[in-house]
Design an enzyme around this catalytic site. Structure first.
Site, PDB file in Angstrom:
ATOM      1  N   GLY A 163     -72.835  26.317 -91.657  1.00 11.20           N
ATOM      2  CA  GLY A 163     -73.502  25.912 -90.243  1.00 11.20           C
ATOM      3  C   GLY A 163     -72.830  26.225 -89.225  1.00 11.20           C
ATOM      4  O   GLY A 163     -71.519  27.207 -89.203  1.00 11.20           O
TER       5      GLY A 163
ATOM      6  N   TYR B  58     -83.116  11.422 -88.524  1.00 13.31           N
ATOM      7  CA  TYR B  58     -81.897  12.169 -88.554  1.00 13.31           C
ATOM      8  C   TYR B  58     -80.852  11.060 -87.953  1.00 13.31           C
ATOM      9  O   TYR B  58     -79.885  10.728 -88.570  1.00 13.31           O
ATOM     10  CB  TYR B  58     -81.894  13.181 -87.460  1.00 13.31           C
ATOM     11  CG  TYR B  58     -80.479  13.824 -87.067  1.00 13.31           C
ATOM     12  CD1 TYR B  58     -79.653  14.429 -88.000  1.00 13.31           C
ATOM     13  CD2 TYR B  58     -80.217  13.861 -85.674  1.00 13.31           C
ATOM     14  CE1 TYR B  58     -78.677  14.890 -87.731  1.00 13.31           C
ATOM     15  CE2 TYR B  58     -78.855  14.584 -85.476  1.00 13.31           C
ATOM     16  CZ  TYR B  58     -78.140  15.208 -86.513  1.00 13.31           C
ATOM     17  OH  TYR B  58     -77.048  15.903 -86.174  1.00 13.31           O
TER      18      TYR B  58
ATOM     19  N   LYS C 240     -77.862   9.074 -90.039  1.00  9.53           N
ATOM     20  CA  LYS C 240     -76.278   9.205 -89.606  1.00  9.53           C
ATOM     21  C   LYS C 240     -75.886   7.912 -89.166  1.00  9.53           C
ATOM     22  O   LYS C 240     -74.713   7.381 -89.541  1.00  9.53           O
ATOM     23  CB  LYS C 240     -76.497  10.019 -88.163  1.00  9.53           C
ATOM     24  CG  LYS C 240     -76.704  11.390 -88.502  1.00  9.53           C
ATOM     25  CD  LYS C 240     -75.368  12.157 -89.189  1.00  9.53           C
ATOM     26  CE  LYS C 240     -75.539  13.555 -89.451  1.00  9.53           C
ATOM     27  NZ  LYS C 240     -74.392  14.252 -89.943  1.00  9.53           N
TER      28      LYS C 240
HETATM   29  N1  NAD Z   1     -74.888  21.202 -83.700  1.00  7.25           N
HETATM   30  C1  NAD Z   1     -75.052  20.032 -83.185  1.00  7.25           C
HETATM   31  O1  NAD Z   1     -75.370  20.175 -81.987  1.00  7.25           O
HETATM   32  C2  NAD Z   1     -74.591  18.799 -83.674  1.00  7.25           C
HETATM   33  C3  NAD Z   1     -74.467  17.506 -82.926  1.00  7.25           C
HETATM   34  C4  NAD Z   1     -74.192  16.364 -83.544  1.00  7.25           C
HETATM   35  C5  NAD Z   1     -73.878  16.244 -84.841  1.00  7.25           C
HETATM   36  N2  NAD Z   1     -73.787  17.553 -85.603  1.00  7.25           N
HETATM   37  C6  NAD Z   1     -73.634  17.217 -87.040  1.00  7.25           C
HETATM   38  O2  NAD Z   1     -72.476  18.331 -87.073  1.00  7.25           O
HETATM   39  C7  NAD Z   1     -72.686  18.510 -88.599  1.00  7.25           C
HETATM   40  C8  NAD Z   1     -72.874  20.207 -88.764  1.00  7.25           C
HETATM   41  O3  NAD Z   1     -73.855  20.406 -87.841  1.00  7.25           O
HETATM   42  P1  NAD Z   1     -74.236  22.081 -87.530  1.00  7.25           P
HETATM   43  O4  NAD Z   1     -74.659  22.294 -86.076  1.00  7.25           O
HETATM   44  O5  NAD Z   1     -73.210  23.063 -88.177  1.00  7.25           O
HETATM   45  O6  NAD Z   1     -75.563  22.210 -88.575  1.00  7.25           O
HETATM   46  P2  NAD Z   1     -76.133  23.445 -89.044  1.00  7.25           P
HETATM   47  O7  NAD Z   1     -77.554  23.121 -89.440  1.00  7.25           O
HETATM   48  O8  NAD Z   1     -75.787  24.606 -88.579  1.00  7.25           O
HETATM   49  O9  NAD Z   1     -75.478  23.409 -90.726  1.00  7.25           O
HETATM   50  C9  NAD Z   1     -75.813  22.665 -91.789  1.00  7.25           C
HETATM   51  C10 NAD Z   1     -75.192  23.154 -92.967  1.00  7.25           C
HETATM   52  O10 NAD Z   1     -75.740  22.312 -94.042  1.00  7.25           O
HETATM   53  C11 NAD Z   1     -76.052  22.976 -95.067  1.00  7.25           C
HETATM   54  N3  NAD Z   1     -77.034  22.119 -96.097  1.00  7.25           N
HETATM   55  C12 NAD Z   1     -78.236  21.904 -95.801  1.00  7.25           C
HETATM   56  N4  NAD Z   1     -78.819  21.160 -96.812  1.00  7.25           N
HETATM   57  C13 NAD Z   1     -77.661  20.982 -97.871  1.00  7.25           C
HETATM   58  C14 NAD Z   1     -77.615  20.738 -98.976  1.00  7.25           C
HETATM   59  N5  NAD Z   1     -78.507  19.908 -99.403  1.00  7.25           N
HETATM   60  N6  NAD Z   1     -76.358  20.735 -99.735  1.00  7.25           N
HETATM   61  C15 NAD Z   1     -75.251  21.286 -99.033  1.00  7.25           C
HETATM   62  N7  NAD Z   1     -75.356  21.896 -97.500  1.00  7.25           N
HETATM   63  C16 NAD Z   1     -76.703  21.879 -97.229  1.00  7.25           C
HETATM   64  C17 NAD Z   1     -77.090  24.218 -94.587  1.00  7.25           C
HETATM   65  O11 NAD Z   1     -77.179  25.190 -95.388  1.00  7.25           O
HETATM   66  C18 NAD Z   1     -76.008  24.526 -93.215  1.00  7.25           C
HETATM   67  O12 NAD Z   1     -75.519  25.392 -93.544  1.00  7.25           O
HETATM   68  C19 NAD Z   1     -73.993  17.907 -89.067  1.00  7.25           C
HETATM   69  O13 NAD Z   1     -73.708  16.905 -89.857  1.00  7.25           O
HETATM   70  C20 NAD Z   1     -74.518  17.547 -87.705  1.00  7.25           C
HETATM   71  O14 NAD Z   1     -75.481  16.307 -88.062  1.00  7.25           O
HETATM   72  C21 NAD Z   1     -74.285  18.533 -85.070  1.00  7.25           C
END
Ligand code: NAD
Length: 314
Positions: free
Chosen positions: A10, A138, A142
């Site tokens: 991700g 979500y 969390k």
């Molecule tokens: N991007 C943001 O703005 C943001 C903000 C707050 C918190 N977060 C947290 O940071 C973390 C990373 O976020 P991100 O932006 O990289 O998200 P993203 O959606 O880009 O990446 C999430 C990854 O999880 C993988 N995934 C989904 N289902 C899965 C499963 N069943 N098993 C294994 N992998 C699985 C997806 O393939 C993806 O590669 C997350 O936990 C998210 O909640 C992100």
């Protein structure tokens, strides 16, 4: 140090891999999806579905990591479209990873929570420790992840550490978050010359540029445990309105046409989030500080986005 990452493909994971490899860690990258083109070629890539407890246990047992960065999740916008999937991945998946840590004896688990975990009705500057009543699947999952992690810390001595991320911005394809309008102002603004945000111009939420977000995870993981009085930390960098972001993009991309047309569903999610986070506790306990404000981010991000567009990556 050996590190295993879930959800490594991700927006956060790909940047984290590069950072950890550069500092000499051995990294095992895992995700539900195949190795993305942007992943470093020399990192081992393993298929892992975090909703499958046997698969999580087997891989953790085989890899024996010192630390797991558990990033796999379904983000806010996608989570509201598919709450059942969000529950399985974010809630059951996190439980499966915690259980694997306990059973295999992994020392440390790093978890990424979110501003979406708070819920509406809080003061404009939200303190670290407040009652949390989120209104999205979500957010609900969390908060549950935060609480489960604290439980495993107290009960099983797992070194659980967690940041509550603001909306993250980087030169990449966003992952289905409700803060994505901010990044699209840069990416669509530069690529197509225009972008219509799905929120009001005066929408204000906490945001952070990705280099700060990655440094936060790595610094929190490395902080001496005796300095930490809790497991979960607000971190903050900037809280611009959507109009202020548009103004900053215009200062670097003068001809861009940025407009606003609020989508009621996504606006409701944004309105339920804090306007700003108080990160004083993280600053005191492990020296957290941000390096990028809005204009510093724009100055760094615009050339990065242009480069990605030239290489056909956006
Ligand atoms: N991007 C943001 O703005 C943001 C903000 C707050 C918190 N977060 C947290 O940071 C973390 C990373 O976020 P991100 O932006 O990289 O998200 P993203 O959606 O880009 O990446 C999430 C990854 O999880 C993988 N995934 C989904 N289902 C899965 C499963 N069943 N098993 C294994 N992998 C699985 C997806 O393939 C993806 O590669 C997350 O936990 C998210 O909640 C992100």
């Amino acid at each position: 140090m050996k590190v295993l990452i879930t959800g490594a493909g991700g927006q956060v994971g790909l940047e984290l891999i590069t950072h950890l490899l550069a500092r000499g860690d051995t990294v095992c990258a895992t995700d539900l999806k195949e190795r993305p083109a942007a992943a470093p070629a020399d990192v081992p890539w393993r298929h892992l579905d975090v909703t499958d407890p046997a698969a999580v246990h087997a891989l953790v047992q085989q890899e024996q990591p010192d630390s797991i960065f558990h990033l796999a999740a379904i983000l806010s916008a996608t989570g509201e479209q598919m709450p059942n999937v969000a529950y399985r991945v974010n809630q059951t998946g996190t439980y499966n990873v915690l259980e694997a840590c306990r059973q295999v004896g992994v020392r440390q688990l790093i978890f990424t929570s979110t501003i979406a975990a708070f819920g509406p009705g809080l003061p404009d500057l939200v303190p670290n420790d407040v009652p949390m009543r989120p209104s999205t699947m979500y957010g609900v999952t969390k908060v549950a992840g935060e609480l489960l992690g604290e439980y495993y810390h107290q009960k099983w001595d797992l070194d659980f550490r967690c940041v509550r991320y603001p909306g993250l911005i980087s030169a990449g394809v966003p992952g289905g978050g409700t803060s994505d309008y901010a990044l699209h102002m840069y990416t669509d603004g530069i690529k197509r010359g225009h972008y219509e945000s799905f929120c009001h111009a005066d929408t204000r939420i906490p945001l952070m540029y990705m280099p700060d977000a990655i440094r936060a995870l790595v610094d929190l993981a490395a902080a001496p445990r005796e300095r930490l009085k809790r497991c979960v930390y607000n971190i903050a960098a900037m809280s611009p309105t959507a109009a202020e972001i548009a103004e900053s993009v215009r200062s670097a991309v003068p001809d861009v046409d940025l407009t606003f047309c609020s989508d009621p569903h996504r606006q409701a999610i944004l309105d339920s989030w804090p306007r700003a986070l108080d990160d004083g506790v993280a600053r005191d306990e492990w020296g957290w500080h941000h390096e990028y404000d809005l204009d510093a981010m724009t100055a760094h991000l615009v050339p990065e986005v242009r480069k990605m567009i030239e290489h056909g990556l956006l």
